[in-house]
Design a protein around this motif. Structure first.
Motif, PDB file in Angstrom:
ATOM      1  N   GLY B 159     -84.615 -13.605  29.067  1.00 31.07           N
ATOM      2  CA  GLY B 159     -83.559 -12.879  28.381  1.00 31.07           C
ATOM      3  C   GLY B 159     -83.202 -11.602  29.113  1.00 31.07           C
ATOM      4  O   GLY B 159     -83.827 -11.255  30.113  1.00 31.07           O
ATOM      5  N   PRO B 160     -82.189 -10.900  28.585  1.00 28.87           N
ATOM      6  CA  PRO B 160     -81.665  -9.731  29.302  1.00 28.87           C
ATOM      7  C   PRO B 160     -82.629  -8.554  29.259  1.00 28.87           C
ATOM      8  O   PRO B 160     -83.404  -8.416  28.319  1.00 28.87           O
ATOM      9  CB  PRO B 160     -80.391  -9.388  28.528  1.00 28.87           C
ATOM     10  N   GLY B 167     -72.033  -6.822  28.695  1.00 26.00           N
ATOM     11  CA  GLY B 167     -71.847  -8.028  29.501  1.00 26.00           C
ATOM     12  C   GLY B 167     -71.991  -7.799  30.993  1.00 26.00           C
ATOM     13  O   GLY B 167     -71.883  -8.726  31.781  1.00 26.00           O
ATOM     14  N   VAL B 180     -76.327 -12.641  29.441  1.00 23.71           N
ATOM     15  CA  VAL B 180     -75.198 -12.707  28.504  1.00 23.71           C
ATOM     16  C   VAL B 180     -74.364 -13.960  28.818  1.00 23.71           C
ATOM     17  O   VAL B 180     -73.931 -14.672  27.917  1.00 23.71           O
ATOM     18  CB  VAL B 180     -74.348 -11.416  28.565  1.00 23.71           C
ATOM     19  N   TYR B 183     -76.358 -16.810  27.434  1.00 23.49           N
ATOM     20  CA  TYR B 183     -76.237 -16.798  25.969  1.00 23.49           C
ATOM     21  C   TYR B 183     -74.884 -17.379  25.533  1.00 23.49           C
ATOM     22  O   TYR B 183     -74.829 -18.250  24.653  1.00 23.49           O
ATOM     23  CB  TYR B 183     -76.397 -15.367  25.449  1.00 23.49           C
ATOM     24  N   LEU B 192     -78.403 -22.892  21.744  1.00 22.97           N
ATOM     25  CA  LEU B 192     -79.069 -21.584  21.769  1.00 22.97           C
ATOM     26  C   LEU B 192     -80.573 -21.699  21.611  1.00 22.97           C
ATOM     27  O   LEU B 192     -81.322 -20.825  22.048  1.00 22.97           O
ATOM     28  CB  LEU B 192     -78.493 -20.663  20.683  1.00 22.97           C
ATOM     29  N   MET B 195     -82.759 -20.992  24.518  1.00 25.53           N
ATOM     30  CA  MET B 195     -83.043 -19.609  24.901  1.00 25.53           C
ATOM     31  C   MET B 195     -84.194 -19.024  24.088  1.00 25.53           C
ATOM     32  O   MET B 195     -84.721 -17.976  24.440  1.00 25.53           O
ATOM     33  CB  MET B 195     -81.766 -18.778  24.726  1.00 25.53           C
TER      34      MET B 195
END
Lengths: 305, 227
Positions: B159-160, B167, B180, B183, B192, B195
């Motif tokens: 993940g970020p 973004g 992003v 996602y 989703l 993730m």
């Protein structure tokens, strides 16, 4: 009372932060953190923050221990591979360090060694898992350790990230791999923070393991001391995930150059008061960024001392 | 394809200052599309060298410069004499192409005219971007087909980071945040849940240098059969 016990006691916890200098003269930072002794529950020591090379976090944590201040070791994944990270975690443990904050780490591009090879062999979620393994007597490959660690592992989250949803998904992963506490990126809009806490409170107890002796994920709101309107504008422009509302910037502007810092202290104190009075979160993490000696004043005005 | 750009002219001049005659070897594949090793670039380099009082004994555009045997056969047929006369070979393709010549011409100095940059996708004419890092173990199955090892400057797998900014990436506002993008893509294809999986540390032993692969069927020993 240790930081862990303070968190578990359910009282409002306060942590602060110290950034070790570049170079071996630590007299100034030692003088500044001296003011925090006996006031805050623990002090984070940053790990080459903003990718600017400085004294190692572990070494300065040991200085704090010798001063009678409990440190939280910030550990980023930018500069060490999985062997280096685990080795340093074992090393920090034998120095008496008991708290680790796991972070990905700012990219070298942000710092003063832009030509460095970024490592990121593992990242924050995985590092939390590594600490869980070390606490249970194993390295990350499952090899037995001769003596395990006893870390309280924490992580960071950005409540004002835009978009928020991917950030929340990562937050949930961090909880699932064993993060016991969070210190957030700086927040200035308490209503936005409350809405983030609405999501975060969905995980009141470690959902997977329900660790014995631990009663839930603790969240400390990150607060950065505003020293001037210019600083606020700078953060809005250049620091991802930090949004200083215009009304606070106007307040700092109106205060004028001489009174701006005092106004910044007032702003933070009123935020702390509100967070505590409304029981929004479990405590605060005060980032005074070079004005660590102002932390007692902030706490006093917030009614914490 | 392998994306290349012309090396610094001064560095190349320093490399070749001791030599008088050159053979120029381009490549019809990637280097031609990158405009670093096709006919026009060979012509331009030839003129440059001649201006400096050097001699160009000949030139050739290999069909696929990283193919060792094919290039050997082509060069033998087309350019033997010119190659013999040259003091030095300048390879106008990628680092792989350069090392084809190093293997083929044991007794001649070989220098690259280009820097090799990345495995790229061509988006428009002479516009390239990097989407695959050849990491040895594909993870696109769990990321909606967007590679975070390549598209995220930190190569994050779960993940970020906190540097994600409306973004965009903390490293540059010209980079879209890989996570992003992932996602948004996973949302669109209703995956989703991919993730939500905690991705374990990557096995970098599957990318140990130097990599090699042999999928030839060895009839005699029965080993190394293609999978």
């Amino acid at each position: 009372m240790s930081f862990k016990d303070a968190l578990n006691s359910g009282r409002f916890v306060v942590t602060a932060e110290a950034g070790p200098p570049k170079g071996t003269d630590i007299s100034k930072i030692v003088h500044e953190v001296e003011a925090l002794k006996g006031k805050v529950d623990a002090v984070n020591v940053t790990d080459n923050q903003s990718a600017v090379m400085r004294i190692s976090s572990t070494s300065f944590c040991k200085i704090l221990i010798d001063m009678g201040i409990e440190p939280i070791l910030q550990m980023t994944c930018r500069d060490r591979n999985r062997i280096g990270l685990q080795s340093d975690l074992l090393g920090a443990s034998i120095l008496g360090i008991r708290n680790v904050l796991c972070m990905t780490g700012d990219h070298p591009n942000a710092g003063d060694h832009k030509e460095a090879k970024p490592v990121y062999d593992i990242e924050s979620v995985q590092l939390l898992g590594v600490i869980d393994a070390l606490n249970n007597g194993k390295d990350m490959m499952g090899n037995d350790l001769q003596g395990s660690t006893d870390y309280l592992q924490g992580a960071v989250v950005t409540p004002e990230a835009n978009p928020l949803e991917p950030q929340l998904m990562k937050f949930k992963k961090k909880v699932n791999v064993g993060a016991k506490f969070f210190q957030t990126q700086a927040v200035y809009n308490i209503d936005n923070f409350k809405s983030f806490m609405g999501h975060a409170r969905k995980y009141p107890v470690h959902p997977v393991r329900k660790d014995a002796g631990y009663n839930g994920v603790k969240i400390l709101a990150g607060l950065v001391l505003l020293k001037s309107a210019g600083m606020a504008n700078f953060m809005n422009k250049f620091v991802p995930g930090i949004i200083v509302p215009q009304e606070l910037i106007d307040e700092l502007k109106a205060a004028g150059k001489e009174k701006a810092l005092d106004t910044g202290i007032d702003i933070m104190a009123s935020h702390i008061k509100q967070l505590k009075a409304e029981n929004v979160c479990d405590g605060v993490h005060i980032m005074a960024i070079g004005a660590e000696d102002k932390v007692p004043a902030i706490m006093e005005r917030a009614g914490l001392l | 394809m392998i994306i290349t750009k012309r090396r610094d002219v001064k560095e190349l001049q320093e490399n070749i200052k001791d030599y008088k005659s050159f053979f120029l070897l381009g490549c019809s594949e990637c280097a031609t599309l990158c405009a670093t090793g096709g006919e026009p670039e060979i012509k331009a380099l030839k003129e440059e060298l001649e201006k400096q009082g050097k001699e160009v004994t000949g030139s050739f555009v290999a069909k696929t410069g990283c193919q060792v045997l094919g290039t050997k056969v082509e060069l033998k047929k087309s350019s033997k004499e010119a190659l013999d006369k040259a003091d030095c070979i300048l390879v106008m393709s990628c680092g792989a192409g350069t090392q084809t010549s190093v293997e083929l011409f044991e007794d001649k100095p070989v220098y690259p005219t280009n820097d090799s940059l990345f495995l790229g996708n061509m988006t428009r004419m002479q516009m390239f971007d990097e989407r695959c890092s050849l990491c040895g173990e594909c993870i696109l199955d769990g990321t909606g087909g967007i590679c975070p090892i390549t598209a995220c400057p930190k190569g994050l797998l779960n993940g970020p980071c906190g540097g994600t900014n409306e973004g965009k990436c903390e490293v540059s506002s010209e980079i879209d945040c890989a996570w992003v993008r992932i996602y948004n893509r996973l949302s669109k294809i209703n995956r989703l849940k991919d993730m939500e999986q905690i991705v374990e540390p990557k096995n970098w032993a599957s990318h140990r240098k130097p990599m090699n692969l042999n999928t030839r069927e060895k009839a005699s020993s029965g080993k190394d059969k293609p999978v």
